[in-house]
Design an enzyme around this catalytic site. Sequence first.
Site, PDB file in Angstrom:
ATOM      1  N   TYR A 201       0.869  -1.182   0.000  1.00 56.26           N
ATOM      2  CA  TYR A 201       0.000   0.000   0.000  1.00 56.26           C
ATOM      3  C   TYR A 201       0.902   1.227   0.000  1.00 56.26           C
ATOM      4  O   TYR A 201       1.700   1.407   0.929  1.00 56.26           O
ATOM      5  CB  TYR A 201      -0.888   0.019   1.235  1.00 56.26           C
ATOM      6  CG  TYR A 201      -1.963  -1.050   1.252  1.00 56.26           C
ATOM      7  CD1 TYR A 201      -3.277  -0.743   0.919  1.00 56.26           C
ATOM      8  CD2 TYR A 201      -1.670  -2.370   1.624  1.00 56.26           C
ATOM      9  CE1 TYR A 201      -4.271  -1.715   0.945  1.00 56.26           C
ATOM     10  CE2 TYR A 201      -2.654  -3.348   1.644  1.00 56.26           C
ATOM     11  CZ  TYR A 201      -3.956  -3.006   1.306  1.00 56.26           C
ATOM     12  OH  TYR A 201      -4.934  -3.969   1.324  1.00 56.26           O
ATOM     13  N   PRO A 293     -12.691   0.231  -1.300  1.00 56.26           N
ATOM     14  CA  PRO A 293     -11.946  -1.031  -1.303  1.00 56.26           C
ATOM     15  C   PRO A 293     -10.634  -1.000  -0.534  1.00 56.26           C
ATOM     16  O   PRO A 293      -9.990  -2.045  -0.397  1.00 56.26           O
ATOM     17  CB  PRO A 293     -11.694  -1.273  -2.798  1.00 56.26           C
ATOM     18  CG  PRO A 293     -11.694   0.097  -3.400  1.00 56.26           C
ATOM     19  CD  PRO A 293     -12.704   0.875  -2.624  1.00 56.26           C
ATOM     20  N   LYS A 297     -12.905  -4.782   2.721  1.00 54.76           N
ATOM     21  CA  LYS A 297     -13.989  -5.224   3.596  1.00 54.76           C
ATOM     22  C   LYS A 297     -15.285  -5.575   2.868  1.00 54.76           C
ATOM     23  O   LYS A 297     -16.177  -6.181   3.476  1.00 54.76           O
ATOM     24  CB  LYS A 297     -14.299  -4.142   4.644  1.00 54.76           C
ATOM     25  CG  LYS A 297     -13.164  -3.871   5.611  1.00 54.76           C
ATOM     26  CD  LYS A 297     -12.774  -5.129   6.349  1.00 54.76           C
ATOM     27  CE  LYS A 297     -11.524  -4.952   7.168  1.00 54.76           C
ATOM     28  NZ  LYS A 297     -10.953  -6.224   7.608  1.00 54.76           N
TER      29      LYS A 297
END
Length: 391
Positions: A201, A293, A297
């Site tokens: 990320y 997103p 979840k």
Amino acid sequence: MRTHVAIIGAGPAGLLLGQLLYQAGIDNTLIEHRSADYVLGRIRAGVLEQTTVELLERAGAAGRLHKQGLLHQGFELLFAGQRHRIDLHGLTGGKGVVVYGQSELTRDLMAARAAAGLPTIYEAAQVQPLDFDSSRPRVRYQQDGQMREIACDFIAGCDGFHGVCRASVPAASMRCFEKVYPFGWLGLLADTPPVGEELVYAHTERGFALCSQRSTTRSRYYLQVPLSDKAEAWSDAAFWQELRLRLDPETRERLVTGPALEKSIAPLRSFVTEPMRFGRLFLAGDAAHIVPPTGAKGLNLAASDVGFLAQALAQHYAEGSQQGLDGYSARSLARTWKAQRFSWWLTSLLHSAPDASLFDARMQRAELEAIVHSRAAARVLAENYVGLPLQ
């Protein structure tokens, strides 16, 4: 035709609910307005919490997942040009997530349903849930030019954000909460090896990026882009070049590029409708709530919804009790809002908002620093990422 539970929507939520009900001895029929091939062709995320895996095990549809799914015990957080590993396993007492493509999960559930000989009606037109405020609900649909009906005890609305179930409820009977984010995700799927064993990320001045994967040979990448962008305006070369600019040198060096199998832009929104029950109609999954997103979840929330609903229906048919059905909405919404909070927070933390001030940017940086330098802060992130316990 008559059944105990009519399930509208044959995506993962509807299919999982159908299998859980079958395991409990409860008749159910699925009604889907698209074709089976269309449902299978949807490209979606596939980061599964342990609770979702356990529900798939109960449904008898986890065999291939256990063989091919990738267990991830951490992920990389990239900011200021450096990667920092979030040790999910160590921070949560041994928990992690399983990476397994949603299309593969859907395929497994379809196969389990077919093996059990359970009815699924595809390409049903003009689907309508009717009389769900009475003791005799029914579902009307058109097939082969003829109108048909299914009488049932209950209707499960698993037909997504744009489906007919929520749209059939009078507006005065529900309250909707929504936040639309001022950016989207440009996603590219490619048959190339991932940049690493775990997800990355990235928070950068150029915008957010995510290096994800579906298998050891198939990768999924995302770039934050303006809502005004069009996927067709992005060539493969332009996508890979922009992704490189948002990665650190080591990850950039490991990046393997290739032709896109699929490329699309998804807008980001948070949405919740309250309640999730209307008489004998129960909403589940995207029909009731949408999360951005970033926190992975969406599919997991849908799974917990149908897990709660299957449990409530099993209790009703076995014991004649209404307790589980009466508590379904409150129980699902409590979990939904926790997931919404986490998804909103992570989205706000990692993305660059168009109207963000220099102060906002410094606050993002300070919070990211807190996460990687404070075990307590990292544990909060990790506990939410792997999924909170079902309650």
